[in-house]
Design a protein around this motif. Structure first.
Motif, PDB file in Angstrom:
ATOM      1  N   TYR A  20       0.816  -1.131  -0.101  1.00 30.31           N
ATOM      2  CA  TYR A  20      -0.100   0.258  -0.115  1.00 30.31           C
ATOM      3  C   TYR A  20       0.878   1.384   0.107  1.00 30.31           C
ATOM      4  CZ  TYR A  20      -3.848  -3.349   0.975  1.00 30.31           C
ATOM      5  OH  TYR A  20      -4.586  -4.325   0.875  1.00 30.31           O
ATOM      6  N   ASP A  22       2.569   4.784  -1.494  1.00 32.24           N
ATOM      7  CA  ASP A  22       1.760   5.721  -2.269  1.00 32.24           C
ATOM      8  C   ASP A  22       1.941   5.385  -3.607  1.00 32.24           C
ATOM      9  OD1 ASP A  22       0.811   7.163  -0.125  1.00 32.24           O
ATOM     10  OD2 ASP A  22       2.786   8.335   0.122  1.00 32.24           O
ATOM     11  N   ASP A  26      -1.430   5.431  -5.715  1.00 29.54           N
ATOM     12  CA  ASP A  26      -1.494   6.483  -6.763  1.00 29.54           C
ATOM     13  C   ASP A  26      -2.245   5.754  -8.334  1.00 29.54           C
ATOM     14  OD1 ASP A  26      -0.966   8.534  -4.988  1.00 29.54           O
ATOM     15  OD2 ASP A  26       1.064   8.666  -5.680  1.00 29.54           O
ATOM     16  N   ARG A  29      -5.673   4.844  -7.980  1.00 31.35           N
ATOM     17  CA  ARG A  29      -6.630   5.896  -8.220  1.00 31.35           C
ATOM     18  C   ARG A  29      -6.776   6.286  -9.559  1.00 31.35           C
ATOM     19  NH1 ARG A  29      -8.693   7.827  -4.105  1.00 31.35           N
ATOM     20  NH2 ARG A  29      -9.826   9.515  -5.249  1.00 31.35           N
ATOM     21  N   GLU A 192      -9.064   2.512  -5.232  1.00 36.78           N
ATOM     22  CA  GLU A 192      -8.927   2.828  -3.981  1.00 36.78           C
ATOM     23  C   GLU A 192     -10.242   3.129  -3.305  1.00 36.78           C
ATOM     24  OE1 GLU A 192      -5.444   5.422  -1.739  1.00 36.78           O
ATOM     25  OE2 GLU A 192      -7.147   6.682  -2.595  1.00 36.78           O
ATOM     26  N   ARG A 255      -4.561   3.363   5.667  1.00 40.42           N
ATOM     27  CA  ARG A 255      -3.744   4.076   4.723  1.00 40.42           C
ATOM     28  C   ARG A 255      -4.582   4.852   3.920  1.00 40.42           C
ATOM     29  NH1 ARG A 255      -0.310   5.972   3.489  1.00 40.42           N
ATOM     30  NH2 ARG A 255       0.304   4.936   1.415  1.00 40.42           N
ATOM     31  N   GLU A 258      -5.299   8.015   5.682  1.00 41.45           N
ATOM     32  CA  GLU A 258      -4.069   9.021   5.609  1.00 41.45           C
ATOM     33  C   GLU A 258      -3.915   9.801   4.475  1.00 41.45           C
ATOM     34  OE1 GLU A 258      -0.915   6.424   6.201  1.00 41.45           O
ATOM     35  OE2 GLU A 258      -1.111   6.028   8.314  1.00 41.45           O
ATOM     36  N   ARG A 259      -4.471   9.266   3.240  1.00 39.70           N
ATOM     37  CA  ARG A 259      -4.170   9.748   2.005  1.00 39.70           C
ATOM     38  C   ARG A 259      -5.346  10.729   1.645  1.00 39.70           C
ATOM     39  NH1 ARG A 259      -1.262   7.663  -2.016  1.00 39.70           N
ATOM     40  NH2 ARG A 259      -3.287   7.341  -3.463  1.00 39.70           N
ATOM     41  N   GLN A 260      -6.596  10.199   1.921  1.00 41.92           N
ATOM     42  CA  GLN A 260      -7.749  10.787   1.196  1.00 41.92           C
ATOM     43  C   GLN A 260      -8.529  11.437   2.465  1.00 41.92           C
ATOM     44  OE1 GLN A 260      -8.150  11.014  -1.819  1.00 41.92           O
ATOM     45  NE2 GLN A 260      -6.364   9.567  -2.214  1.00 41.92           N
TER      46      GLN A 260
END
Length: 372
Positions: A20, A22, A26, A29, A192, A255, A258-260
């Protein structure tokens, strides 16, 4: 239901960190569901049930992507999914009250904190228009999955899931034709986002249930994960985003968050709109104040404050009483012979009745035709 670090091996953590990373996420996504998207490109927009009928009809004559989308899965995949489905179905029906509430005021509402995914709902007009019908359509899918035999290929639960997958592909097609801003929001309903939807139905629902007093056994949590992993595959989630355990699913959730995680005004409005619309509605007929307090308990104060969910000392006391009642009900479910079976039968009848009452009587006017 947070997993203590000691329960997860260092080797698993290192593997998940790589899986997982980035750079991988990415890419996810930018990746959607190529098979369903290829089918959507060649059919007309209509209600999901009508679109799937077209897929079946064209598969007989054209084969290709149509046959692959609607054709049978491997024997192992089907048997694994059905085995988990049987065990999880009994749990879902036995705990239908608290699980349904967790899905609505916890899972669905937390999903609005991911602002890029939420923008799909805004752009298509889903949920902030005709909120209750959209909620009952989601309930229709889970209900059809939970009836005995509902997930067998061709059965109504399996068919509804395929209709949802096709609907997502048609939404992507619709948005792209209207100038979707990929650079700003990434691909619509991407891998994602699709993985997080599965998390909503599994981990976040389990977490919400536990926070409301209904903690499932380890075996039942494992069965729930197995079922929703199967459903992820059915819904077009790629192998890279499938999780092998609930522990991994929790890591994946962390995760993605954290990202979104970026709750904004759109998310706040959607959260409050959904909770307000559910007040007093069957089958539970809960007051707005109680729903807000239940949502706050499930989400935690941080996100609840961002959403500006009101506080109430009176309804907080009611929630504490509800949690105590759920603890007793959970104990009875696991310890008292016959209670689980009785709850399953009663809840199945109650949920079926609510769907028939709140969705159009004419099956041709429903997004998903069948109510099992």
């Amino acid at each position: 239901m947070t997993v203590p670090a000691a329960m997860v091996s260092p080797q698993a953590n290192r593997h998940w960190e790589s899986k997982y990373a980035d750079r991988v996420m990415d890419r996810m996504r930018d990746t959607c569901d190529p098979l369903a998207d290829a089918v959507a490109a060649r059919i007309q927009r209509a209600r999901p049930a009508q679109m799937l009928d077209e897929v079946f009809a064209r598969a007989k004559h054209e084969g290709g992507v149509f046959l692959r989308l609607s054709g049978p899965l491997s024997h192992h995949t089907v048997l694994g999914g059905l085995a988990a489905g049987g065990a999880c179905r009994r749990v879902n029906l036995g705990f239908a009250n608290v699980r349904s509430i967790a899905l609505l005021v916890s899972s669905l509402v937390e999903g609005y904190s991911l602002s890029k995914a939420t923008h799909v709902l805004i752009a298509t007009g889903r949920l902030h228009q005709d909120v209750l019908r959209r909620v009952y359509e989601t309930s229709q899918m889970t209900h059809n999955m939970n009836v005995p035999g509902g997930l067998r290929p061709g059965a109504e639960g399996h068919r509804t899931v395929m209709e949802v997958r096709l609907l997502h592909a048609m939404v992507r097609k619709y948005l792209r034709e209207r100038g979707w801003e990929t650079e700003k929001y990434d691909a619509p309903i991407n891998q994602e986002d699709m993985a997080f939807t599965i998390i909503e139905f599994n981990y976040l629902a389990l977490r919400g249930m536990e926070r409301m007093g209904a903690a499932l056994s380890d075996d039942d949590r494992a069965a729930s994960h197995h079922l929703w992993r199967f459903m992820a595959r059915q819904n077009g989630v790629c192998d890279e985003m499938l999780t092998d355990s609930l522990d991994e699913e929790i890591y994946q959730y962390q995760r993605i968050r954290e990202r979104q995680y970026n709750p904004n005004e759109e998310g706040r409005l959607l959260a409050q709109t959904v909770i307000t619309a559910l007040a007093g509605q069957p089958p539970f007929r809960l007051s707005e104040g109680l729903l807000f307090e239940l949502s706050r308990i499930c989400l935690g104060d941080e996100l609840a404050d961002v959403y500006a969910l009101p506080r109430s000392a009176f309804w907080h006391r009611a929630v504490l009483a509800y949690k105590a009642a759920n603890r007793l009900s959970t104990l009875a479910h696991y310890q008292v012979p016959g209670v689980a079976r009785l709850s399953e039968k009663m809840n199945l009848r109650m949920l079926r009745g609510a769907l028939h009452k709140n969705l159009p009587a004419d099956p041709q006017k429903r997004a998903f035709r069948h109510i099992s």
